[in-house]
Each structure stands twice: as structure tokens, then as C-alpha cells.
Design an enzyme around this catalytic site. Structure first.
Site, PDB file in Angstrom:
ATOM      1  N   HIS A 171       4.488  -2.079   2.986  1.00 30.89           N
ATOM      2  CA  HIS A 171       4.129  -1.440   4.358  1.00 30.89           C
ATOM      3  C   HIS A 171       3.033  -2.153   4.920  1.00 30.89           C
ATOM      4  O   HIS A 171       2.721  -1.836   6.159  1.00 30.89           O
ATOM      5  CB  HIS A 171       3.899  -0.069   4.214  1.00 30.89           C
ATOM      6  CG  HIS A 171       5.084   0.665   3.761  1.00 30.89           C
ATOM      7  ND1 HIS A 171       5.820   1.192   5.008  1.00 30.89           N
ATOM      8  CD2 HIS A 171       6.060   0.884   2.908  1.00 30.89           C
ATOM      9  CE1 HIS A 171       6.949   2.053   4.433  1.00 30.89           C
ATOM     10  NE2 HIS A 171       6.987   1.657   3.288  1.00 30.89           N
ATOM     11  N   ARG A 319      -9.400   7.741   2.150  1.00 31.90           N
ATOM     12  CA  ARG A 319     -10.203   6.962   0.827  1.00 31.90           C
ATOM     13  C   ARG A 319     -11.726   7.162   1.066  1.00 31.90           C
ATOM     14  O   ARG A 319     -12.490   6.264   0.976  1.00 31.90           O
ATOM     15  CB  ARG A 319      -9.889   5.270   1.024  1.00 31.90           C
ATOM     16  CG  ARG A 319      -8.341   5.609   0.996  1.00 31.90           C
ATOM     17  CD  ARG A 319      -7.967   4.082   1.219  1.00 31.90           C
ATOM     18  NE  ARG A 319      -6.504   4.097   1.607  1.00 31.90           N
ATOM     19  CZ  ARG A 319      -5.746   3.026   2.146  1.00 31.90           C
ATOM     20  NH1 ARG A 319      -6.361   1.904   2.608  1.00 31.90           N
ATOM     21  NH2 ARG A 319      -4.329   3.241   2.392  1.00 31.90           N
ATOM     22  N   ASP A 380      -2.871  -4.942  10.958  1.00 33.02           N
ATOM     23  CA  ASP A 380      -1.886  -3.659  10.372  1.00 33.02           C
ATOM     24  C   ASP A 380      -0.889  -4.198  10.300  1.00 33.02           C
ATOM     25  O   ASP A 380      -0.275  -5.140  11.170  1.00 33.02           O
ATOM     26  CB  ASP A 380      -2.085  -2.885  11.831  1.00 33.02           C
ATOM     27  CG  ASP A 380      -1.884  -1.503  11.386  1.00 33.02           C
ATOM     28  OD1 ASP A 380      -1.438  -1.229  10.354  1.00 33.02           O
ATOM     29  OD2 ASP A 380      -2.687  -0.381  12.442  1.00 33.02           O
TER      30      ASP A 380
HETATM   31  C1  GDG Z   1       0.967   2.015   6.644  1.00 30.35           C
HETATM   32  C2  GDG Z   1       0.482   0.661   7.317  1.00 30.35           C
HETATM   33  C3  GDG Z   1       2.476   0.837   8.781  1.00 30.35           C
HETATM   34  C4  GDG Z   1      -2.230   9.780  11.975  1.00 30.35           C
HETATM   35  N1  GDG Z   1      -3.282  10.895  11.945  1.00 30.35           N
HETATM   36  C5  GDG Z   1      -2.510  11.985  12.243  1.00 30.35           C
HETATM   37  C6  GDG Z   1      -1.215  11.738  11.775  1.00 30.35           C
HETATM   38  N2  GDG Z   1      -1.218  10.586  11.541  1.00 30.35           N
HETATM   39  C7  GDG Z   1       0.299   9.757  11.426  1.00 30.35           C
HETATM   40  C8  GDG Z   1       0.735   9.100  12.505  1.00 30.35           C
HETATM   41  C9  GDG Z   1       1.384   8.028  11.951  1.00 30.35           C
HETATM   42  C10 GDG Z   1       0.875   7.564  10.855  1.00 30.35           C
HETATM   43  O1  GDG Z   1       0.077   8.621  10.447  1.00 30.35           O
HETATM   44  C11 GDG Z   1       0.040   6.359  10.633  1.00 30.35           C
HETATM   45  O2  GDG Z   1       0.770   5.346  10.490  1.00 30.35           O
HETATM   46  P1  GDG Z   1       0.300   3.911  10.471  1.00 30.35           P
HETATM   47  O3  GDG Z   1       1.306   2.889  10.777  1.00 30.35           O
HETATM   48  O4  GDG Z   1      -0.586   3.763  11.980  1.00 30.35           O
HETATM   49  O5  GDG Z   1      -0.938   3.529   9.659  1.00 30.35           O
HETATM   50  P2  GDG Z   1      -1.006   3.591   8.058  1.00 30.35           P
HETATM   51  O6  GDG Z   1      -1.282   4.931   7.513  1.00 30.35           O
HETATM   52  O7  GDG Z   1      -2.241   2.441   7.689  1.00 30.35           O
HETATM   53  O8  GDG Z   1       0.323   3.186   7.497  1.00 30.35           O
HETATM   54  C12 GDG Z   1       1.008   0.459   8.665  1.00 30.35           C
HETATM   55  C13 GDG Z   1       2.777   2.069   8.117  1.00 30.35           C
HETATM   56  O9  GDG Z   1       2.261   2.031   6.725  1.00 30.35           O
HETATM   57  C14 GDG Z   1       4.448   2.136   7.875  1.00 30.35           C
HETATM   58  O10 GDG Z   1       4.913   1.091   7.349  1.00 30.35           O
HETATM   59  O11 GDG Z   1       2.849   0.846  10.067  1.00 30.35           O
HETATM   60  O12 GDG Z   1       0.655  -0.779   9.276  1.00 30.35           O
HETATM   61  O13 GDG Z   1      -0.932   0.501   7.342  1.00 30.35           O
HETATM   62  O14 GDG Z   1       2.915   8.310  11.714  1.00 30.35           O
HETATM   63  O15 GDG Z   1       1.641   9.890  13.035  1.00 30.35           O
HETATM   64  N3  GDG Z   1      -0.219  12.782  11.679  1.00 30.35           N
HETATM   65  C15 GDG Z   1      -0.819  13.986  12.158  1.00 30.35           C
HETATM   66  N4  GDG Z   1      -2.040  14.380  12.217  1.00 30.35           N
HETATM   67  C16 GDG Z   1      -2.925  13.434  12.437  1.00 30.35           C
HETATM   68  O16 GDG Z   1      -3.971  13.717  12.533  1.00 30.35           O
HETATM   69  N5  GDG Z   1       0.239  15.149  12.032  1.00 30.35           N
END
Ligand code: GDG
Length: 734
Positions: A171, A319, A380
Site C-alpha cells: 500500500h 503513531r 504517498d
Molecule cells: C496507506 C497509504 C494509500 C482519514 N481521516 C479520517 C478518516 N480517514 C480515512 C480516509 C481515507 C484513509 O483514512 C486515509 O487513506 P490515505 O490513502 O489517505 O492514507 P494512509 O492512511 O497513509 O494509507 C496510502 C492507502 O494506504 C491505501 O492503499 O492510499 O498512500 O499511505 O480512507 O477517509 N476517516 C474518518 N475520519 C477521519 O478523521 N472516518
């Protein structure tokens, strides 16, 4: 069919109430995305499709309570916990995962801490996962392992159950070789070997996939063909699967009564202002500081927008035990204070800042209410926030500003793409977004929405699993050509029964492994003994058919009475006879080719030229594999033009380019032997392209065997020289 999904964390949070363990399902990006796929997997058309999710439950579970929790999780949510103490998890998760792999794979090498103790714990946790999975895995199960926490697991599982179909998805980004090689030698090889235990490896972007393949080549020396690596008898495929979101879930939620109400509430204090949204986990990779500086630059440059715009900054705690995360929190707090202090007034706060997570409805309301989403990671893997923002836009207005360092930028090209290190560019992008005509916004977002709707997370998961199954089919086709037990038994039986037998054996790569230099690949005593034995039988005509010179064949095999063919068919020596040439050949062309090859020796360190009587060879086995493959292509192109008017052939062998006379090859030599008698058993074994000429001229009934798992005219495959030795040893027995 059963699918076992393996991730570091189970999608639950455990709470202890009145001495009893209870759990709630938790929903993050991957979890909610995968959950919707798994729900549909349960009622899919695949026969008996079922799934189990395996991972750490998030807390240390008292030994006495484990059995109960296990059965509860399995019965209620098809989950199977891996029990590990928090102390071990700390060194594993906060240690190796987040102080070594996370910074390195996100191009922050100076944050990496190469602590042997972390590595020990990484191995330990991967082994514990493996042992737990062994409690439930059955033959025929499909295993889908997620992310950087479990990179050793594919190999560990393969060792326990060699026939499991294993997929791995990363990921986060896979770094370039120059970054990956910073890992201590033992760790980096074990990680790559661990990953190669999979049948299919998935990455977010084409670059990630290529970087991985390059590391495999440079560190382990395994080449790939269109992303496919052949390791022993197994196909391993690396491919690109950009993760997506549950589009419909976000789209529908944006119009749900709860979200509409929350949106109204949010709008009250923001009604006279354009809203810029920034939301991330607290992480140095997400570029929050750069974003704030970019916003600060925007405010500095554009006083006309003061009091008309608000940045809603949501930072989700993450973290907390890692020092850099604490440090970045202090920096964010300081910068928010500085910007609000400098530009704010009694009736305007430029940044509304919150350091906690939001419930799903509030998150969706914020997405849909925001005029701009400012997504500026420094690196990212994908970034789901960017995709979710677009999905909530029913009227298709709103502008996404997206960093080119996010995997998502490869699919969301209609966003305003910025470099997160350029504050001016961020500032200008904010201005451009605020001033973008509605029509333009709708045009851009419509295109992105269509893409996200068509390729949603279910499709992503579906394509991954389909490809995993298709690798299984490819493997079956390869296995079908393997000289299996029963065919081998028949070969031996036919051979023993026959009165006149002809056996062609190539040398390098067939009877001995490749060595650094040709002189080093000498025959062992055991090999000489087997060949002697085989050749002594009056029923057998054994022909050692090689590309080597007659001098070296004479030197190594002169003492045993065996037929020899040198220089791929140019020279022939029958038992007890002298060498003779198969037909007169020119070799005056060599003097024109050798200087060209020498030029390439200068251009590729550790390559060298070997001159034979009727051919010349450029060897590059010991050279840097990547530069070698470029130079080999250049040289081939050059030679093709250079030799257009000469009757010679250019052959790409195993880490060699050989230039030789056309019209004479192992096939012509093969026909020479075939014409000598009526043989009732013929066996031909070889590993190189030059052996294909021989395989082509053999009668259909011959047992032609290709060493290695590549395409061939041969009827069967063996995987390596030691299997050849076993076979010829068996047929040499009386
Ligand atoms: C890893 C990779 C890759 C965030 N804040 C809240 C919340 N979220 C949810 C979002 C989104 C998820 O968390 C974050 O996903 P990201 O893709 O932006 O980033 P990572 O957590 O670092 O994920 C990344 C991912 O894996 C998938 O393969 O895209 O690059 O680093 O879904 O909606 N959800 C809620 N409240 C929040 O305050 N409910």
C-alpha cells in the site's frame, strides 16, 4: 474457494467491559474498501466463496480470554486473531515498520534507524503470523497479504505449504534501488526473498512495480520478462493495481439526511467564506507543513482574499510513539498559531484546526462542503482522501489540488497538480482554484468521477484476485510440460528397452551451472563418471554437443570415450576418431567483428571477448545486469547493421552474444548423428537458444528436454542442471 485476507491489524477495536472483551468493527480506507469487496465475495459466483480476515486485534489479549475471543471473532465477523504481546508489537510496529520501512520507502532515509533488535522483532512477528495462519489454512485457499508489515510472510507460508496461491499488495510506495539498497544487505535480500514467496505482487503505480523489479534484478540477480519472474518452477508476477475507493458509498453518503444536517452545521460559521480542506493522519510524509507554508504564501500574496477564505485543517493522531511524529505535531501547532496570529482578526480565523479524527458522516460533510481539497503529500502510495473528495461532489463543483508525489496523481490528472516543495506553486494553485469558473470545475470533476466510478475498490480487488487466479492457470500450463514422475518413468523404461540409443547433451547450464568465467565451469568428477558410464555402453551413442571450443572439450573430456561436438556444430569428433569440420566455413569476418566487441568491453566493465575458431563471443555474466542489458541491445543493433552483407548469425545466449557462421548449428550437427543409424530411443537435453535448433530437427518421438522454465520447441522441461544429472545417472545404470 476460500480467501484469507492477512493484514497487520484486524479491522476491529477491542474494548474490555465488566471483565469481558467486546469488539467494534473499525472502518479505515482499506478496511471499508476491502469490506465491501469481501461482502460481495461472500455471495459471488465463485463456488463456496468464503473469506477469513487474519491480523492482530490491536491489544494484548490475556491468555485465558483468547479461546473465547477467537471463536467469537470467527463466528461473528469471520476474523481470526494473531495473538502477540504489546511489547513485541511495539518493537515490530513502531520499530521496524515505522522507523525503518516507512521512512525509507517514503524517501526519508535520514529518519531510518537500522536497529538489529527491530529486525529480530520484524522476523518474529512475521513468523507468528505464519504459525497462526497455519492453524486455519487449507490446500486450495487463496491468501492475500497486505502491506509492508508482512513482507517476509509470503516465503514463510510457501515453505510450509508450497502450493498455496499467495498474493501480496503493497500500500505504500516501493522505492528506487538507490534507496532500497540502504537497508543492510541481509535485510534487503530477505525482504525481497520474502516477497518472492508470492505468486502475484501488486503495487499502486507502474513506477513502484518497475522499482521493485529492478531491486530484484540488482540485488538477487533475477531477471523478469514483462513483470514475470521464473524462480525454480514457479511463476511470480509483479503488476500495477492502483487502489480505489468505494465510490458509491461516498457518493450516496453525501446526500444522506445525516450528512445534509452536518453540512448545514458546518456551513454556519463558514457561510461567507470559501472552504479549503486539509485532512490527513499526522505524518511527515503527508506534507502538512508544506501545505501550511503554501497557504501562508498565498495569504501573503493575495490580501484581496483575506476574510474570504478558511483552511479547515484536520490532523488525525497517528503513531504517537515515534519521535518524528511528536516533532511534526509541535511544528504544525506553531505554524497554525503563527499564521492565525499574523493574518487573523477578531472576525476571521484563517485556519480552523482540529487534532482528532472525525466520524464518517462529518468527514463526508466536510468533503462535500469544501470548495477546495488541498492534498500535498511529499510522498504517498496512492492517497484515498483525494479520491473520496471527488466522489462526494454531486453538483461536480470543487477543485482538487494534488501533489505529483501521490500515486493518485497518475489517475487524477484533471486536478491542479503541484510540486509540494514549491510554496509559490501551492499558493498559485490555491488562487487558481478559487478563481476557477464553475464550468471548468464541472468538466474536470466529471471526468474524474467517471474514472473513479468505473474503477472502484471492488473492481480493484476483483482484478487482483482474477490475476492471482490467472497466474495459477499459467503455472498449471508450465507444470504440464514438466517432466513429471510418470513421464520420466516412461522415458527410462523406453530407454532401457531400446537397442540403439542416441543421447545429446549440451554442457553449460545443462550438466554444470554457470560460473563467473567459462574456465571455471569445469566438469566434476561425478559428472565425468556418469558420462563415462553412459558412453561405455555399446547400445549408447552419447554426444556432448556444446558451444565450447574443441580444445577445451578435448582437455576436459579427452580421457573418456565420448562423441563431441564443438562450436555449436562446426566441429565433430566421433569416439576414437579425430576432429573434423562439418563443412568448410569462412572465418575472415572475425577480424572485423572483434574490434567492435572490444569497444563494448570498454563500455561495460567485467565483460570480455572469447575468440573461437569459427565464432566470437561477448560475455557479460559478471557485469552490472542493467547496464549489461542496455549495452547488449545496443551491440546487437549495431552488429545487425554492421554484418548485413556477411553470412553470419548473431545469437543472444545466456549472458552472452555469440556471432557465428550461418547455416551451421546444433541442428545440422544433430542431423549428422541421426543419419548414422536407426535409433529407437533419442534423448536431447539443453538449456540455451542454440539447443532449439537441435530440438527442431528431432523426430516427434524423441524426448527433447529444455532445462529452465522458458518457452521451447522441446517436449518437456526440467528446472535445473541437478535434475538433469539425476536423470542421466538413472539411465546410465545397467
Ligand atoms: C496507506 C497509504 C494509500 C482519514 N481521516 C479520517 C478518516 N480517514 C480515512 C480516509 C481515507 C484513509 O483514512 C486515509 O487513506 P490515505 O490513502 O489517505 O492514507 P494512509 O492512511 O497513509 O494509507 C496510502 C492507502 O494506504 C491505501 O492503499 O492510499 O498512500 O499511505 O480512507 O477517509 N476517516 C474518518 N475520519 C477521519 O478523521 N472516518
Amino acid at each position: 474457494m476460500r480467501l484469507l485476507v492477512i493484514s497487520n491489524r484486524l479491522p476491529i477495536t477491542i474494548v474490555e467491559k465488566d471483565g469481558e472483551l467486546k469488539f467494534n468493527k473499525s472502518a479505515g480506507g482499506l478496511v471499508s474498501g476491502l469490506s465491501s469487496y469481501l461482502t460481495s465475495f461472500g455471495d459471488s459466483s465463485l463456488p463456496q466463496a468464503k473469506y477469513i480476515w487474519t491480523g492482530w486485534p490491536g491489544v494484548e489479549i490475556d491468555k485465558k480470554k483468547r479461546k473465547n475471543l477467537k471463536s467469537k471473532l470467527l463466528n461473528e465477523i469471520q476474523a481470526y486473531p494473531v495473538f502477540i504481546s504489546e511489547k513485541i508489537m511495539d518493537k515490530f510496529y513502531l520499530g521496524f515498520c515505522n522507523k525503518v520501512i516507512w521512512p525509507l520507502f517514503h524517501y526519508f532515509p535520514s529518519y531510518a534507524v537500522y536497529d538489529e533488535d527491530y529486525w529480530t522483532h520484524y522476523k518474529l512477528v512475521n513468523e507468528t503470523f505464519c504459525n497462526t495462519i497455519m492453524e486455519i489454512a487449507k490446500p486450495g485457499d487463496i491468501i492475500w497479504i497486505h502491506d509492508y508489515h508482512l513482507m517476509l510472510l509470503p516465503k514463510l507460508l510457501r515453505e510450509k505449504m508450497p502450493n498455496l496461491q499467495i498474493g501480496f499488495f503493497l500500500h505504500i510506495p516501493f522505492p528506487t534501488f538507490e534507496i532500497f539498497r540502504l537497508l543492510p544487505g541481509k535485510w534487503r535480500s530477505e525482504i525481497l526473498q520474502g516477497l518472492l514467496g508470492s505468486n502475484l505482487l501488486g503495487f499502486h503505480t507502474y513506477n513502484d512495480t518497475q522499482y521493485f523489479l529492478r531491486c530484484v534484478l540488482c540485488i538477487l540477480g533475477y531477471e523478469h520478462n514483462m513483470g514475470q519472474i521464473l524462480l525454480d518452477k514457479r511463476i511470480i508476477k509483479a503488476d500495477t493495481f492502483p487502489i480505489s475507493i468505494d465510490f458509491q458509498k461516498f457518493y450516496n453518503a453525501a446526500n444522506s439526511p445525516e450528512v445534509v444536517t452536518t453540512r448545514k452545521e458546518f456551513l454556519k460559521p463558514l457561510s461567507n467564506s470559501k472552504v479549503i480542506l486539509s485532512i490527513d493522519r499526522l505524518d511527515y510524509t503527508k506534507g502538512i507543513i508544506n501545505r501550511l507554508r503554501g497557504y501562508e504564501t498565498f495569504l501573503k500574496k493575495n490580501p484581496q482574499w483575506h476574510k474570504k477564505v478558511t483552511l479547515v485543517l484536520i490532523v488525525v493522531p497517528s503513531r504517537i510513539g515515534v519521535e518524528q511524529y511528536r516533532h511534526i505535531k509541535v511544528q504544525i501547532d506553531g505554524l497554525v498559531g503563527k499564521i492565525n496570529g499574523r493574518f487573523g482578526s477578531v472576525n476571521w480565523t484563517p485556519i480552523i484546526y482540529q487534532y482528532k479524527s472525525l466520524p464518517f458522516n462529518a468527514l463526508t460533510a466536510l468533503y462535500s462542503v469544501s470548495d477546495i481539497a488541498l492534498v500535498t503529500p511529499l510522498r504517498d502510495g496512492m492517497n484515498l482522501i483525494a479520491k473520496e473528495y471527488i466522489a462526494t461532489k454531486h453538483d461536480k463543483t470543487g477543485v482538487l489540488i494534488l501533489s505529483e508525489m501521490a500515486g493518485a496523481s497518475k489517475e487524477l490528472g484533471e486536478a491542479i497538480i503541484i510540486n509540494p516543495n514549491d510554496m509559490e506553486e501551492i499558493a498559485d494553485a490555491i488562487k487558481k482554484a478559487l478563481e476557477m469558473p464553475k464550468k471548468e470545475q464541472i468538466k474536470r470533476n466529471t471526468a474524474m468521477q467517471i474514472r473513479l466510478k468505473n474503477y472502484d475498490v471492488k473492481r480493484w480487488a476483483d482484478e487482483f484476485i482474477k490475476e492471482l487466479l490467472s497466474v495459477k492457470e499459467d503455472q498449471k500450463r508450465i507444470n504440464a510440460k514438466l517432466l513429471n514422475y510418470s513421464t520420466r518413468k516412461k522415458l527410462v523404461k523406453d530407454f532401457k528397452k531400446a537397442k540403439k540409443r542416441l543421447i545429446f547433451l549440451d554442457y553449460d547450464g545443462t550438466l554444470v551451472p554457470f560460473a563467473g568465467t567459462p574456465q571455471m565451469a569445469k566438469p566434476t568428477k561425478e559428472l565425468l563418471k556418469i558420462l563415462k558410464h553412459l558412453s561405455e555402453s555399446p547400445q549408447n551413442e552419447v554426444v556432448l554437443i556444446s558451444g565450447r571450443t574443441r580444445d577445451i572439450l578435448e582437455k576436459w573430456f579427452g580421457k573418456i570415450n565420448i562423441n563431441l561436438v564443438a562450436e555449436h556444430g562446426v566441429w565433430i569428433k566421433r569416439k576414437n576418431k579425430d576432429w573434423h569440420i562439418i563443412k568448410p566455413l569462412p572465418n575472415d569476418w572475425k577480424s572485423r567483428i572483434i574490434p567492435v566487441l572490444n569497444l563494448y568491453v570498454d563500455r561495460l566493465p567485467y565483460s570480455f571477448v572469447e575468440e573461437k575458431e569459427f565464432s566470437v563471443v561477448w560475455h557479460y555474466r559478471k557485469a552490472d545486469p542493467e547496464l549489461a542489458s542496455i549495452r547488449a541491445k545496443e551491440l546487437t543493433d549495431y552488429l545487425v547493421n554492421f554484418t548485413a552483407n556477411i553470412d553470419i548469425q548473431i545469437l543472444q545466449g545466456s549472458k552472452v552474444i555469440e556471432i557465428r557462421n550461418a547455416g551451421v548449428n546444433k541442428g545440422t550437427a544433430g542431423l549428422y548423428w541421426l543419419s548414422k543409424s536407426d535409433f529407437d530411443s533419442i534423448i536431447a537435453i539443453g538449456d540455451d537458444w542454440t539447443d532449439e535448433d537441435l530440438f527442431k530437427v528431432l523426430p516427434e518421438t524423441a524426448y527433447s528436454i529444455k532445462v529452465g522454465m522458458t518457452q521451447s520447441y522441446a517436449r518437456f522441461n526440467l528446472s535445473n542442471y541437478s535434475e538433469v544429472l539425476e536423470l542421466i545417472k538413472e539411465i546410465s545404470k545397467k
